[in-house]
Design a protein around this motif. Structure first.
Motif, PDB file in Angstrom:
ATOM      1  N   UNK A  36      26.727  44.705  46.384  1.00 33.07           N
ATOM      2  CA  UNK A  36      27.028  44.185  45.292  1.00 33.07           C
ATOM      3  C   UNK A  36      26.257  42.998  44.514  1.00 33.07           C
ATOM      4  N   UNK A  37      25.963  42.292  45.312  1.00 31.52           N
ATOM      5  CA  UNK A  37      24.906  41.208  44.541  1.00 31.52           C
ATOM      6  C   UNK A  37      23.644  41.971  44.199  1.00 31.52           C
ATOM      7  N   UNK A  38      23.345  42.793  44.609  1.00 33.76           N
ATOM      8  CA  UNK A  38      22.153  43.544  44.138  1.00 33.76           C
ATOM      9  C   UNK A  38      22.333  44.442  43.143  1.00 33.76           C
ATOM     10  N   UNK A  39      23.666  45.140  42.884  1.00 31.13           N
ATOM     11  CA  UNK A  39      23.910  45.993  41.997  1.00 31.13           C
ATOM     12  C   UNK A  39      24.475  45.332  40.759  1.00 31.13           C
ATOM     13  N   UNK A  40      25.001  44.309  40.889  1.00 31.66           N
ATOM     14  CA  UNK A  40      25.984  43.658  39.397  1.00 31.66           C
ATOM     15  C   UNK A  40      25.362  42.202  39.448  1.00 31.66           C
ATOM     16  N   UNK A  41      24.798  41.679  40.541  1.00 35.17           N
ATOM     17  CA  UNK A  41      24.478  40.251  40.281  1.00 35.17           C
ATOM     18  C   UNK A  41      25.493  39.475  41.028  1.00 35.17           C
ATOM     19  N   UNK A  42      25.332  38.235  41.425  1.00 38.48           N
ATOM     20  CA  UNK A  42      25.950  37.279  42.422  1.00 38.48           C
ATOM     21  C   UNK A  42      27.266  36.798  41.807  1.00 38.48           C
ATOM     22  N   UNK A  43      27.230  36.474  40.363  1.00 38.92           N
ATOM     23  CA  UNK A  43      28.509  36.035  39.811  1.00 38.92           C
ATOM     24  C   UNK A  43      29.404  37.099  39.479  1.00 38.92           C
ATOM     25  N   UNK A  44      28.945  38.187  39.194  1.00 38.64           N
ATOM     26  CA  UNK A  44      29.933  39.593  39.082  1.00 38.64           C
ATOM     27  C   UNK A  44      30.585  39.860  40.363  1.00 38.64           C
ATOM     28  N   UNK A  45      29.787  40.172  41.209  1.00 39.46           N
ATOM     29  CA  UNK A  45      30.204  40.244  42.499  1.00 39.46           C
ATOM     30  C   UNK A  45      31.353  39.457  43.086  1.00 39.46           C
ATOM     31  N   UNK A  46      31.378  38.271  42.856  1.00 39.31           N
ATOM     32  CA  UNK A  46      32.396  37.465  43.378  1.00 39.31           C
ATOM     33  C   UNK A  46      33.873  37.911  42.823  1.00 39.31           C
ATOM     34  N   UNK A  47      33.789  38.829  41.861  1.00 41.44           N
ATOM     35  CA  UNK A  47      35.043  39.394  41.325  1.00 41.44           C
ATOM     36  C   UNK A  47      35.861  40.208  42.439  1.00 41.44           C
ATOM     37  N   UNK A  48      34.901  40.733  43.445  1.00 39.68           N
ATOM     38  CA  UNK A  48      35.292  41.784  44.524  1.00 39.68           C
ATOM     39  C   UNK A  48      36.179  40.671  45.570  1.00 39.68           C
ATOM     40  N   UNK A  49      35.582  39.325  45.744  1.00 41.72           N
ATOM     41  CA  UNK A  49      36.338  38.122  46.466  1.00 41.72           C
ATOM     42  C   UNK A  49      37.769  37.935  45.874  1.00 41.72           C
ATOM     43  N   UNK A  50      37.703  37.823  44.441  1.00 42.82           N
ATOM     44  CA  UNK A  50      39.041  37.576  43.862  1.00 42.82           C
ATOM     45  C   UNK A  50      40.023  38.578  44.099  1.00 42.82           C
ATOM     46  N   UNK A  51      39.506  39.960  44.073  1.00 45.83           N
ATOM     47  CA  UNK A  51      40.525  40.980  44.115  1.00 45.83           C
ATOM     48  C   UNK A  51      40.751  41.067  45.612  1.00 45.83           C
ATOM     49  N   UNK A  52      40.047  40.666  46.512  1.00 43.36           N
ATOM     50  CA  UNK A  52      40.528  40.729  48.043  1.00 43.36           C
ATOM     51  C   UNK A  52      41.588  39.580  48.179  1.00 43.36           C
ATOM     52  N   UNK A  53      41.605  38.494  47.489  1.00 35.35           N
ATOM     53  CA  UNK A  53      42.645  37.587  47.766  1.00 35.35           C
ATOM     54  C   UNK A  53      43.978  38.187  47.046  1.00 35.35           C
ATOM     55  N   UNK A  54      43.878  38.802  45.988  1.00 36.10           N
ATOM     56  CA  UNK A  54      45.102  39.532  45.302  1.00 36.10           C
ATOM     57  C   UNK A  54      45.542  40.691  46.127  1.00 36.10           C
ATOM     58  N   UNK A  55      44.712  41.339  46.853  1.00 33.98           N
ATOM     59  CA  UNK A  55      45.300  42.251  47.855  1.00 33.98           C
ATOM     60  C   UNK A  55      45.938  41.706  49.017  1.00 33.98           C
ATOM     61  N   UNK A  56      45.260  40.666  49.468  1.00 34.59           N
ATOM     62  CA  UNK A  56      45.985  39.950  50.461  1.00 34.59           C
ATOM     63  C   UNK A  56      47.288  39.329  50.154  1.00 34.59           C
ATOM     64  N   UNK A  57      47.242  38.836  49.087  1.00 35.86           N
ATOM     65  CA  UNK A  57      48.578  38.245  48.743  1.00 35.86           C
ATOM     66  C   UNK A  57      49.821  39.066  48.416  1.00 35.86           C
ATOM     67  N   UNK A  58      49.394  40.331  47.931  1.00 38.23           N
ATOM     68  CA  UNK A  58      50.219  41.377  47.790  1.00 38.23           C
ATOM     69  C   UNK A  58      50.715  41.888  49.065  1.00 38.23           C
ATOM     70  N   UNK A  59      49.838  42.218  50.114  1.00 30.97           N
ATOM     71  CA  UNK A  59      50.357  42.459  51.482  1.00 30.97           C
ATOM     72  C   UNK A  59      51.062  41.511  52.390  1.00 30.97           C
ATOM     73  N   UNK A  60      51.141  40.190  51.814  1.00 31.95           N
ATOM     74  CA  UNK A  60      51.806  39.309  52.413  1.00 31.95           C
ATOM     75  C   UNK A  60      53.335  39.103  51.723  1.00 31.95           C
ATOM     76  N   UNK A  61      53.376  39.771  50.613  1.00 28.87           N
ATOM     77  CA  UNK A  61      54.518  39.401  49.894  1.00 28.87           C
ATOM     78  C   UNK A  61      55.557  40.590  50.306  1.00 28.87           C
ATOM     79  N   UNK A  62      55.071  41.704  51.034  1.00 32.30           N
ATOM     80  CA  UNK A  62      55.904  42.815  51.158  1.00 32.30           C
ATOM     81  C   UNK A  62      56.926  42.779  52.359  1.00 32.30           C
ATOM     82  N   UNK A  63      56.473  42.567  53.587  1.00 32.37           N
ATOM     83  CA  UNK A  63      57.210  42.644  54.688  1.00 32.37           C
ATOM     84  C   UNK A  63      58.220  41.515  54.934  1.00 32.37           C
TER      85      UNK A  63
END
Length: 422
Positions: free
Chosen positions: A173-200
């Motif tokens: 990701x850092x190679x493809x889109x740059x370091x700053x834009x790549x961090x969007x993936x980490x933000x998305x991962x936290x969103x997915x984690x929050x969603x998973x923990x909200x369900x059960x």
């Protein structure tokens, strides 16, 4: 891998517990993988975009672990005081999402600064400490004592998968889109984690559970310290973990330099040794329950900790010849033994700590272990300059071994009455 009773027979896991374990595994795996992106992106931004020197870049690492260590005891108090701990995990994930997202937004606006990178590293480290303490506490809330080893091993496995997939994802990701834009993936991962923990739903009545009476902050911390004082095994385990972290941080900071400059390995060979570590760690996760059941939980600790530390001596020994096979042997031994030791340590903390004080015990223990990591990383280069890289590696391995041997003479203890949760 199905859960089993102590006699080896299959143990039925209630559907709510199964869904909760699955949610925790997904949450841990995806957030760990995402964190690898930020771990690469922050120093990359500091060095390449903001043109800082090596000391300023290393402060990103030091801040993350240093702040996590300093805030660990207070995070433990917070976890113990919150009634619905799963909601706390969701809230932390959402805050992490918003925090990480500030970096690509600031970069897009041309307003990114080194101060912001330091702030993100520090606050994210503190929040990560809250999650690391809350997860085993949530597990102990709904998993019976006899199932703790199996669930802790599954969570360790999920984290291992994230650690294996994360670095490759981060680099791409850092190679493809740059370091700053790549961090969007980490933000998305936290969103997915929050969603998973909200369900059960972990258990009936969880949302209306009332918190216990709340003493003052100083009294709360004193109660956690009293548990460590009354349970010498837990205190010595914290010391052993700190020794492993100190030695590991020092060794880790010098490992790549040693591989390239001292024993003349290439990038492919170095990558092979790291892949072997991942294989060993996953193997340990798969077999941890069986190993711990056969050896005994309190006997695994004084055996596997020193074995993991002893394996560290294989790194400087690689300078004597046959470097690649020796380093592969190191990664195999350390990856397996350290992973089994880690699963056992968490399980003992869950079993030996009073339920209402588990967060504080975890927070204090993690604080001891985390604070030494930036120290070890910064000392590595200094010591290598004084006694040579190979000598420095031997010193750090000796520190790790001495610390883990502290638990060998500790008399095994049983869980406190009421400490395990049904």
């Amino acid at each position: 891998m199905a859960d089993e009773n102590a006699d080896g027979s299959p143990a039925a896991t209630p559907p709510p517990a199964r869904s909760a374990v699955s949610a925790l595994m997904f949450s841990q795996g995806v957030s760990v993988a995402g964190t690898q992106v930020t771990a690469l992106a922050l120093p990359t931004l500091a060095i390449l975009l903001l043109d800082t020197g090596p000391l300023a870049a290393s402060l990103v690492f030091a801040l993350e672990y240093g702040v996590q260590g300093l805030t660990g005891p207070f995070a433990g108090v917070l976890v113990d005081r919150v009634a619905a701990r799963r909601r706390l995990l969701v809230a932390v994930d959402v805050i992490q999402l918003l925090l990480i997202a500030t970096v690509p937004l600031a970069h897009a606006a041309g307003a990114l600064t080194l101060v912001q990178l330091y702030a993100v590293a520090a606050v994210s480290g503190a929040l990560g400490g809250v999650s690391a303490i809350a997860v085993p506490t949530v597990v102990a809330d709904f998993v019976p004592a006899e199932g703790l080893v199996a669930v802790n091993a599954k969570l360790a496995g999920a984290r291992s998968v994230g650690q294996i997939a994360g670095p490759g994802l981060a680099a791409a990701l850092v190679q493809a889109v740059g370091a700053a834009t790549a961090m969007v993936a980490d933000a998305v991962s936290y969103g997915l984690s929050a969603l998973a923990m909200s369900l059960p739903r972990l258990r009936r009545g969880e949302e209306t559970k009332q918190a216990a009476a709340r003493p003052g902050l100083a009294e709360s911390l004193r109660e956690g310290i009293d548990v460590l004082r009354d349970q010498p095994l837990l205190a010595r385990l914290a010391v052993a973990a700190a020794a492993l972290n100190l030695g590991g941080a020092g060794l880790g900071g010098l490992f790549a330099y040693f591989a390239y400059q001292v024993v003349d390995l290439g990038p492919g060979e170095l990558g092979l040794t790291q892949a072997v570590y991942s294989i060993a760690a996953v193997t340990a996760v798969i077999t941890a329950k069986r190993v711990i059941r056969r050896v005994g939980l309190t006997r695994v600790i004084p055996v596997f900790g020193p074995l993991a530390a002893t394996a560290l001596f294989l790194i400087p020994l690689a300078s004597l010849g046959a470097a690649l096979p020796v380093l592969i042997a190191y990664q195999l031994a350390f990856g397996f033994c350290a992973t089994v030791w880690g699963v056992s340590w968490v399980t003992l903390q869950q079993q030996l700590s009073p339920p209402e004080q588990l967060g504080r015990v975890l927070g204090l223990s993690r604080s001891i272990g985390q604070l030494v990591m930036p120290v070890g990383a910064l000392l590595g280069g200094t010591l290598a300059g004084a006694v040579g890289t190979t000598g420095a590696l031997a010193v750090f391995a000796s520190i790790a071994l001495a610390g883990t041997l502290a638990v060998v003479t500790t008399r095994p203890q049983s869980a406190r009455p009421g400490a395990s949760r049904a």
